[in-house]
Design an enzyme around this catalytic site. Structure first.
Site, PDB file in Angstrom:
ATOM      1  CG  HIS A  80      -0.283   0.379   2.491  1.00  0.00           C
ATOM      2  ND1 HIS A  80       0.355  -0.544   3.257  1.00  0.00           N
ATOM      3  CD2 HIS A  80      -0.139   1.567   3.134  1.00  0.00           C
ATOM      4  CE1 HIS A  80       0.860   0.050   4.326  1.00  0.00           C
ATOM      5  NE2 HIS A  80       0.584   1.331   4.281  1.00  0.00           N
TER       6      HIS A  80
HETATM    7  C1  UD1 Z   1      -2.033   6.202   5.058  1.00  0.00           C
HETATM    8  C2  UD1 Z   1      -0.750   6.701   5.719  1.00  0.00           C
HETATM    9  C3  UD1 Z   1       0.282   5.593   5.750  1.00  0.00           C
HETATM   10  C4  UD1 Z   1      -0.278   4.340   6.405  1.00  0.00           C
HETATM   11  C5  UD1 Z   1      -1.593   3.960   5.738  1.00  0.00           C
HETATM   12  C6  UD1 Z   1      -2.222   2.810   6.494  1.00  0.00           C
HETATM   13  C7  UD1 Z   1      -0.337   9.099   5.344  1.00  0.00           C
HETATM   14  C8  UD1 Z   1       0.467  10.100   4.616  1.00  0.00           C
HETATM   15  N1  UD1 Z   1      -0.179   7.827   4.969  1.00  0.00           N
HETATM   16  O1  UD1 Z   1      -1.724   5.892   3.711  1.00  0.00           O
HETATM   17  O2  UD1 Z   1       1.400   6.023   6.500  1.00  0.00           O
HETATM   18  O3  UD1 Z   1       0.654   3.316   6.274  1.00  0.00           O
HETATM   19  O4  UD1 Z   1      -2.510   5.060   5.754  1.00  0.00           O
HETATM   20  O5  UD1 Z   1      -3.139   2.109   5.738  1.00  0.00           O
HETATM   21  O6  UD1 Z   1      -1.064   9.448   6.239  1.00  0.00           O
HETATM   22  N2  UD1 Z   1      -8.745   5.284   0.033  1.00  0.00           N
HETATM   23  C9  UD1 Z   1      -9.986   4.713  -0.157  1.00  0.00           C
HETATM   24  N3  UD1 Z   1     -10.739   4.449   0.947  1.00  0.00           N
HETATM   25  C10 UD1 Z   1     -10.349   4.738   2.207  1.00  0.00           C
HETATM   26  C11 UD1 Z   1      -9.092   5.332   2.386  1.00  0.00           C
HETATM   27  C12 UD1 Z   1      -8.306   5.593   1.298  1.00  0.00           C
HETATM   28  O7  UD1 Z   1     -10.382   4.416  -1.280  1.00  0.00           O
HETATM   29  O8  UD1 Z   1     -11.102   4.469   3.159  1.00  0.00           O
HETATM   30  C13 UD1 Z   1      -7.895   5.518  -1.149  1.00  0.00           C
HETATM   31  C14 UD1 Z   1      -8.130   6.916  -1.770  1.00  0.00           C
HETATM   32  O9  UD1 Z   1      -8.003   6.776  -3.161  1.00  0.00           O
HETATM   33  C15 UD1 Z   1      -6.950   7.693  -1.230  1.00  0.00           C
HETATM   34  C16 UD1 Z   1      -5.848   6.647  -1.136  1.00  0.00           C
HETATM   35  O10 UD1 Z   1      -6.528   5.446  -0.767  1.00  0.00           O
HETATM   36  O11 UD1 Z   1      -6.582   8.780  -2.043  1.00  0.00           O
HETATM   37  C17 UD1 Z   1      -4.770   6.957  -0.120  1.00  0.00           C
HETATM   38  O12 UD1 Z   1      -5.342   7.172   1.187  1.00  0.00           O
HETATM   39  P1  UD1 Z   1      -4.548   8.065   2.277  1.00  0.00           P
HETATM   40  O13 UD1 Z   1      -5.272   8.020   3.543  1.00  0.00           O
HETATM   41  O14 UD1 Z   1      -4.236   9.409   1.697  1.00  0.00           O
HETATM   42  O15 UD1 Z   1      -3.167   7.351   2.411  1.00  0.00           O
HETATM   43  P2  UD1 Z   1      -2.845   5.802   2.627  1.00  0.00           P
HETATM   44  O16 UD1 Z   1      -2.159   5.296   1.412  1.00  0.00           O
HETATM   45  O17 UD1 Z   1      -4.038   5.098   3.116  1.00  0.00           O
HETATM   46  N1  UDP Z   2      -4.675  -5.000   8.341  1.00  0.00           N
HETATM   47  C1  UDP Z   2      -5.991  -5.462   8.337  1.00  0.00           C
HETATM   48  N2  UDP Z   2      -6.553  -5.803   7.143  1.00  0.00           N
HETATM   49  C2  UDP Z   2      -5.875  -5.722   5.965  1.00  0.00           C
HETATM   50  C3  UDP Z   2      -4.532  -5.238   5.990  1.00  0.00           C
HETATM   51  C4  UDP Z   2      -3.968  -4.879   7.200  1.00  0.00           C
HETATM   52  O1  UDP Z   2      -6.621  -5.573   9.392  1.00  0.00           O
HETATM   53  O2  UDP Z   2      -6.459  -6.050   4.927  1.00  0.00           O
HETATM   54  C5  UDP Z   2      -4.060  -4.624   9.637  1.00  0.00           C
HETATM   55  C6  UDP Z   2      -2.785  -5.353   9.958  1.00  0.00           C
HETATM   56  O3  UDP Z   2      -3.060  -6.580  10.604  1.00  0.00           O
HETATM   57  C7  UDP Z   2      -2.073  -4.351  10.871  1.00  0.00           C
HETATM   58  C8  UDP Z   2      -2.493  -3.019  10.303  1.00  0.00           C
HETATM   59  O4  UDP Z   2      -3.676  -3.264   9.541  1.00  0.00           O
HETATM   60  O5  UDP Z   2      -2.546  -4.465  12.200  1.00  0.00           O
HETATM   61  C9  UDP Z   2      -1.432  -2.463   9.419  1.00  0.00           C
HETATM   62  O6  UDP Z   2      -1.932  -1.359   8.728  1.00  0.00           O
HETATM   63  P1  UDP Z   2      -1.394  -0.908   7.308  1.00  0.00           P
HETATM   64  O7  UDP Z   2      -0.657  -1.995   6.653  1.00  0.00           O
HETATM   65  O8  UDP Z   2      -2.552  -0.304   6.599  1.00  0.00           O
HETATM   66  O9  UDP Z   2      -0.457   0.338   7.659  1.00  0.00           O
HETATM   67  P2  UDP Z   2       1.004   0.523   8.287  1.00  0.00           P
HETATM   68  O10 UDP Z   2       1.164  -0.377   9.444  1.00  0.00           O
HETATM   69  O11 UDP Z   2       2.003   0.265   7.202  1.00  0.00           O
HETATM   70  O12 UDP Z   2       1.022   1.967   8.631  1.00  0.00           O
END
Ligand code: UD1
Ligand code: UDP
Length: 387
Positions: free
Chosen positions: A222
Site C-alpha cells: 500500500h
Molecule cells: C495512510 C498513511 C500511511 C499508512 C496507511 C495505512 C499518510 C500520509 N499515509 O496511507 O502512513 O501506512 O494510511 O493504511 O497518512 N482510500 C480509499 N478508501 C479509504 C481510504 C483511502 O479508497 O477508506 C484511497 C483513496 O483513493 C486515497 C488513497 O486510498 O486517495 C490513499 O489514502 P490516504 O489516507 O491518503 O493514504 P494511505 O495510502 O491510506
Molecule cells: N490489516 C488489516 N486488514 C488488511 C490489511 C492490514 O486488518 O487487509 C491490519 C494489519 O493486521 C495491521 C495493520 O492493519 O494491524 C497495518 O496497517 P497498514 O498496513 O494499513 O499500515 P502501516 O502499518 O504500514 O502503517
C-alpha cells in the site's frame, strides 16, 4: 483526583487498531480514572478500512468524526488541524494521544501543541532516515511537538536521544521538557489478545479462499512509492506471479484501496492476468481478525506495511519487505525480515531462502510483554498526579 480526560485520536486503519489496545486497557483497568473521547479524522472511511475495526475490536464509536476523507497532503492535513483544534478548544481535554506517523498523527500533534494541550506520542522515535516518505516528516515533527514519547524499540529510543531528547528529564514534563520511554509495542498487546479469537471466529476463511494452512503466502502492498509508481507495482506483481507459479504456492493479496485503484487504472492487463492465475487471490481489505488468522496460518509474508512486518514476527513468520529501508531494523538484523525493495532478484532470492530455511529461524521477543497499553496509561496518570 478528578477523572483525566483524554482524546484518543485515530484516522487511518492501523491507528484504529492501535487505539483499541489503549481503549481496552482504559475499559478494563482505568474506567473510573480516565474519560476517553475518541476523535476520528475520517482519513480512512470505507467500511472495511474503518468501521469494521470499531465493531470487531469493540471500541466505542467515535465521539467526533471530522469526515476529512482523501485529498492531497496539505488539504487533508489542514482540514484535520482545523477540526481537531475546534474539538480541543470545546472539549478541553487534559491531553491528546496520537499514534504512529500518518497525516492524522501530524495534524493531532500540531493542533494540540499550538493550543498547549500535552501530546502523547505512541510509537515515537521510529525513523527510516528517508525524508521523501511523508511518514518520516510526520514522525519527526510529531515527536518534537510531544510531551510524553513512548518508543517501542531500542532503535527508536536511541533515535530520540540522537535528536536531543534526554532520557533523564525530571517532572514536571512539558513540550520543552519531554519524557521519553522505552516500552513494548501496543500492536503486540493486540496480537496476544486476539490471536485465539481470530482462529475461533474466522477459521472458515481458509476454506473459502481455498488456502492450505502453513502453505500459502500473504501479500500486502500500500505504500505510495509502490502504488503510485506504476513500474514498481508492475515489477513487484510480475515477480510474485512468477514465483507463485514456479513454486505452485498460493498468494493471497488483501489489497488496500489505493493499490486496487492503481492496478485497475494503470495495469489492467496485468490485473486480468493475476485474476486468471490459479495461484493468486486478490481480495478487498480484510478485517483485523481475518488478517490475524491469515498471518498466523501463512508460510511467509511479503509486505510494505510497518504493522504487518511486526505481526509477521509476532507469528514467527519470515517476511520480505518491499521497501529500500525499514524502521523496524531489529527484524532485518535478526535475519527474519529481508529488504527486497522492488528488485526481482532480491525478492526471488529472499523468497527462495525463506522457503528453504523457514524451520531454522529464531524470533526473539523484541516488543514487550503484551501489557504496554497499561504501562503507558499508568505513566500518563503519573504525569498529571505530579503536576
Ligand atoms: C495512510 C498513511 C500511511 C499508512 C496507511 C495505512 C499518510 C500520509 N499515509 O496511507 O502512513 O501506512 O494510511 O493504511 O497518512 N482510500 C480509499 N478508501 C479509504 C481510504 C483511502 O479508497 O477508506 C484511497 C483513496 O483513493 C486515497 C488513497 O486510498 O486517495 C490513499 O489514502 P490516504 O489516507 O491518503 O493514504 P494511505 O495510502 O491510506
Ligand atoms: N490489516 C488489516 N486488514 C488488511 C490489511 C492490514 O486488518 O487487509 C491490519 C494489519 O493486521 C495491521 C495493520 O492493519 O494491524 C497495518 O496497517 P497498514 O498496513 O494499513 O499500515 P502501516 O502499518 O504500514 O502503517
Amino acid at each position: 483526583m478528578p477523572q483525566l480526560k483524554i482524546v484518543n485520536l485515530v484516522g487511518a486503519r492501523p491507528q484504529i487498531i492501535k487505539a483499541s489496545a489503549i481503549s481496552r486497557a482504559i475499559k478494563n483497568n482505568f474506567s473510573g480514572t480516565i474519560n476517553e473521547i475518541i476523535v476520528h479524522t475520517g482519513q480512512h472511511y470505507d467500511r472495511e478500512m474503518s468501521q469494521v475495526f470499531f465493531e470487531e475490536l469493540e471500541i466505542h464509536k467515535p465521539h467526533f468524526n471530522l469526515g476529512v476523507g482523501s485529498a492531497k497532503h496539505g488539504k487533508q492535513t489542514g482540514l484535520m488541524i482545523t477540526g481537531i483544534e475546534d474539538i480541543l478548544l470545546s472539549e478541553k481535554p487534559d491531553c491528546l494521544i496520537i499514534y504512529g506517523d500518518t497525516n492524522s498523527t501530524l495534524a493531532g500533534a500540531l493542533a494540540a501543541s499550538k493550543q498547549h494541550f500535552p501530546v502523547i506520542h505512541i510509537e515515537a522515535g521510529m525513523r527510516s532516515f528517508n525524508k521523501t516518505m511523508p511518514e518520516e516528516l510526520n514522525r519527526i515533527i510529531s515527536d518534537h511537538a510531544s510531551t510524553l514519547l513512548f518508543a517501542p524499540t531500542n532503535a527508536a529510543f536511541k533515535n530520540l536521544m540522537t535528536e536531543g531528547f534526554k532520557p533523564d528529564n525530571s517532572p514536571p514534563y512539558n513540550i520543552d521538557n519531554p519524557k521519553i520511554y522505552l516500552t513494548g509495542d501496543i500492536m503486540y498487546d493486540n496480537t496476544l489478545f486476539f490471536s485465539s479469537l481470530a482462529e475461533k471466529k474466522k477459521i472458515n476463511m481458509l476454506d473459502k479462499l481455498e488456502l492450505e494452512r502453513d502453505n500459502f503466502i500473504l501479500v500486502t502492498i500500500h505504500r505510495d512509492t509502490n502504488t503510485d509508481d506504476v513500474e514498481r507495482l508492475r515489477t513487484i506483481l510480475r515477480t510474485l506471479l512468477s514465483l507463485a507459479g514456479a513454486n505452485k504456492l498460493t498468494m493471497v493479496m488483501p489489497f488496500h484501496p489505493r493499490t486496487a485503484i492503481s492496478l485497475k487504472n494503470n495495469l489492467s492487463d496485468l490485473y486480468k492476468e493475476l485474476n486468471n492465475s490459479e495461484y493468486i487471490r486478490i481480495i478487498p481489505p480484510v478485517s483485523y481478525l481475518e488478517m490475524t488468522l491469515l498471518e498466523k496460518t501463512s508460510l511467509m509474508i511479503i509486505t510494505d506495511s510497518g504493522g504487518v512486518q511486526k505481526e509477521s514476527h509476532f507469528f514467527r513468520k519470515p517476511s520480505i519487505v518491499l521497501r529500500k529501508e525499514t524502521e523496524w531494523i531489529e527484524l532485518v538484523k535478526n535475519g527474519t525480515a529481508k529488504l527486497a525493495d522492488a528488485d526481482p532478484q532480491k525478492i526471488s532470492a529472499a523468497f527462495n531462502y525463506f522457503l528453504k530455511e523457514s524451520s531454522g529461524l529464531d524470533f526473539p521477543g523484541f516488543y514487550g510483554d503484551g501489557k504496554t497499553a497499561e504501562f503507558i496509561l499508568n505513566e500518563i496518570l503519573l504525569m498529571f498526579e505530579k503536576e
